[in-house]
Design a protein around this motif. Structure first.
Motif, PDB file in Angstrom:
ATOM      1  N   LYS A 193      17.356  17.149  -3.427  1.00 49.42           N
ATOM      2  CA  LYS A 193      16.560  16.390  -2.470  1.00 49.42           C
ATOM      3  C   LYS A 193      16.005  17.262  -1.346  1.00 49.42           C
ATOM      4  O   LYS A 193      14.937  16.958  -0.795  1.00 49.42           O
ATOM      5  N   ASP A 194      16.669  18.351  -1.032  1.00 50.66           N
ATOM      6  CA  ASP A 194      16.191  19.243   0.030  1.00 50.66           C
ATOM      7  C   ASP A 194      15.486  20.478  -0.528  1.00 50.66           C
ATOM      8  O   ASP A 194      15.209  21.425   0.220  1.00 50.66           O
ATOM      9  N   HIS A 195      15.209  20.475  -1.809  1.00 46.97           N
ATOM     10  CA  HIS A 195      14.588  21.638  -2.455  1.00 46.97           C
ATOM     11  C   HIS A 195      13.447  21.187  -3.365  1.00 46.97           C
ATOM     12  O   HIS A 195      13.515  21.311  -4.596  1.00 46.97           O
ATOM     13  N   PRO A 196      12.368  20.671  -2.772  1.00 44.05           N
ATOM     14  CA  PRO A 196      11.259  20.151  -3.585  1.00 44.05           C
ATOM     15  C   PRO A 196      10.609  21.202  -4.466  1.00 44.05           C
ATOM     16  O   PRO A 196      10.053  20.880  -5.513  1.00 44.05           O
ATOM     17  N   GLU A 197      10.698  22.459  -4.055  1.00 43.81           N
ATOM     18  CA  GLU A 197      10.094  23.515  -4.870  1.00 43.81           C
ATOM     19  C   GLU A 197      10.800  23.664  -6.209  1.00 43.81           C
ATOM     20  O   GLU A 197      10.199  24.081  -7.206  1.00 43.81           O
ATOM     21  N   LEU A 198      12.075  23.294  -6.259  1.00 45.82           N
ATOM     22  CA  LEU A 198      12.819  23.348  -7.516  1.00 45.82           C
ATOM     23  C   LEU A 198      12.598  22.090  -8.347  1.00 45.82           C
ATOM     24  O   LEU A 198      12.479  22.159  -9.568  1.00 45.82           O
ATOM     25  N   SER A 199      12.524  20.942  -7.693  1.00 49.13           N
ATOM     26  CA  SER A 199      12.356  19.693  -8.443  1.00 49.13           C
ATOM     27  C   SER A 199      10.961  19.565  -9.029  1.00 49.13           C
ATOM     28  O   SER A 199      10.707  18.669  -9.845  1.00 49.13           O
ATOM     29  N   GLU A 200      10.043  20.451  -8.643  1.00 47.80           N
ATOM     30  CA  GLU A 200       8.712  20.455  -9.244  1.00 47.80           C
ATOM     31  C   GLU A 200       8.695  21.169 -10.597  1.00 47.80           C
ATOM     32  O   GLU A 200       7.727  21.057 -11.349  1.00 47.80           O
ATOM     33  N   LEU A 201       9.766  21.890 -10.911  1.00 46.29           N
ATOM     34  CA  LEU A 201       9.826  22.615 -12.179  1.00 46.29           C
ATOM     35  C   LEU A 201      10.170  21.662 -13.321  1.00 46.29           C
ATOM     36  O   LEU A 201      11.025  20.786 -13.158  1.00 46.29           O
ATOM     37  N   PRO A 202       9.550  21.828 -14.490  1.00 45.64           N
ATOM     38  CA  PRO A 202      10.072  21.124 -15.659  1.00 45.64           C
ATOM     39  C   PRO A 202      11.551  21.471 -15.823  1.00 45.64           C
ATOM     40  O   PRO A 202      11.966  22.600 -15.559  1.00 45.64           O
ATOM     41  N   VAL A 203      12.339  20.505 -16.262  1.00 41.48           N
ATOM     42  CA  VAL A 203      13.782  20.704 -16.235  1.00 41.48           C
ATOM     43  C   VAL A 203      14.213  21.871 -17.111  1.00 41.48           C
ATOM     44  O   VAL A 203      15.198  22.558 -16.807  1.00 41.48           O
ATOM     45  N   GLU A 204      13.473  22.140 -18.210  1.00 39.98           N
ATOM     46  CA  GLU A 204      13.864  23.273 -19.041  1.00 39.98           C
ATOM     47  C   GLU A 204      13.650  24.591 -18.303  1.00 39.98           C
ATOM     48  O   GLU A 204      14.432  25.544 -18.471  1.00 39.98           O
ATOM     49  N   GLU A 205      12.625  24.661 -17.468  1.00 35.65           N
ATOM     50  CA  GLU A 205      12.417  25.872 -16.659  1.00 35.65           C
ATOM     51  C   GLU A 205      13.497  25.986 -15.590  1.00 35.65           C
ATOM     52  O   GLU A 205      13.990  27.087 -15.303  1.00 35.65           O
ATOM     53  N   LEU A 206      13.861  24.869 -15.002  1.00 37.18           N
ATOM     54  CA  LEU A 206      14.930  24.867 -14.001  1.00 37.18           C
ATOM     55  C   LEU A 206      16.217  25.416 -14.592  1.00 37.18           C
ATOM     56  O   LEU A 206      16.890  26.260 -13.981  1.00 37.18           O
ATOM     57  N   MET A 207      16.563  24.974 -15.802  1.00 29.87           N
ATOM     58  CA  MET A 207      17.806  25.420 -16.414  1.00 29.87           C
ATOM     59  C   MET A 207      17.737  26.884 -16.828  1.00 29.87           C
ATOM     60  O   MET A 207      18.766  27.547 -16.947  1.00 29.87           O
ATOM     61  N   GLY A 208      16.551  27.393 -17.039  1.00 23.21           N
ATOM     62  CA  GLY A 208      16.394  28.802 -17.367  1.00 23.21           C
ATOM     63  C   GLY A 208      16.351  29.704 -16.150  1.00 23.21           C
ATOM     64  O   GLY A 208      16.303  30.928 -16.293  1.00 23.21           O
ATOM     65  N   GLN A 209      16.376  29.102 -14.948  1.00 22.65           N
ATOM     66  CA  GLN A 209      16.270  29.876 -13.714  1.00 22.65           C
ATOM     67  C   GLN A 209      17.377  29.490 -12.728  1.00 22.65           C
ATOM     68  O   GLN A 209      17.139  29.373 -11.523  1.00 22.65           O
TER      69      GLN A 209
END
Length: 210
Positions: free
Chosen positions: A44-60
């Protein structure tokens, strides 16, 4: 933008008799929704991360702040894994892989039956909660791996081609403690076309959007 629960690509009862409607409703509407809710709360405090597709998030995951990394790993993995899992199941029963994926399976494992045997053994070897996977590494080679809890192969730089959820919530209403029966049922309901498309691509999306 918050992550959202994807719709099932078929009716809740479409996989019967192999997976029952009650299990699908509970698994999708309750368990998967909880992972989505918890992931959104963690970010909730990291909108730059929640904009990533979830598969990219899990890869980073290395880019995720340490204070929320465990929550993102658990709930983000749960969201990514389940979003893919629904697509890898099909109401068109008893199909087999074809094309390049079938050739790669035969080459790597000796035959489709030998692959099924090894994948089944991996699925039954998971202690407690986790997943069994057929993955493609960076060289394009197929491997069978397992992950604990909701860990994603994406976090290890691997592309999931096929995955099986062996958490008890995936099968306990129908199969109780008989995980081997659940794994046996899985072979009847695989969407091999989806698996093939993932094998053929560098990294196919898994149907979730931020």
């Amino acid at each position: 933008m918050a992550y959202t629960l994807p719709d099932l690509p078929y009716d809740y009862s479409a996989l019967e008799p192999y997976i029952d409607e009650q299990t699908m409703r509970l698994h999708h509407d309750k368990h998967h929704q909880t992972y989505v809710n918890n992931l959104n709360a963690a970010l909730k405090d990291h909108p730059e991360l929640s904009e990533l597709p979830v598969e990219e998030l899990m890869g980073q995951l290395d880019k995720v702040p340490e204070g929320i990394k465990k929550a993102v790993r658990n709930s983000g993995g749960g969201h990514a894994n389940h979003s893919l899992f629904w697509k890898l199941l099909s109401p068109h029963f008893d199909t087999d892989p074809e094309g390049p994926l079938r050739g790669a399976i035969d080459s790597k494992f000796g035959s489709l039956e030998k692959f099924k045997q090894q994948f089944t053994e991996a699925s039954l070897s998971v202690f407690g909660s986790g997943w069994a996977w057929l993955v493609k590494d960076e060289t394009g080679e197929l491997k069978i791996v397992t992950t604990a809890n909701q860990d994603s192969p994406l976090s290890d730089g691997l592309t999931p081609v096929l995955g099986l959820d062996v958490w008890e919530h995936a099968y306990y209403l129908k199969y109780q403690n008989r995980r081997p029966k659940y794994v046996e049922a899985f072979w009847h309901i695989i969407n091999w076309q989806e698996a093939a498309s993932r094998f053929d691509s560098e990294l196919a999306g898994i149907g979730s959007e931020s």
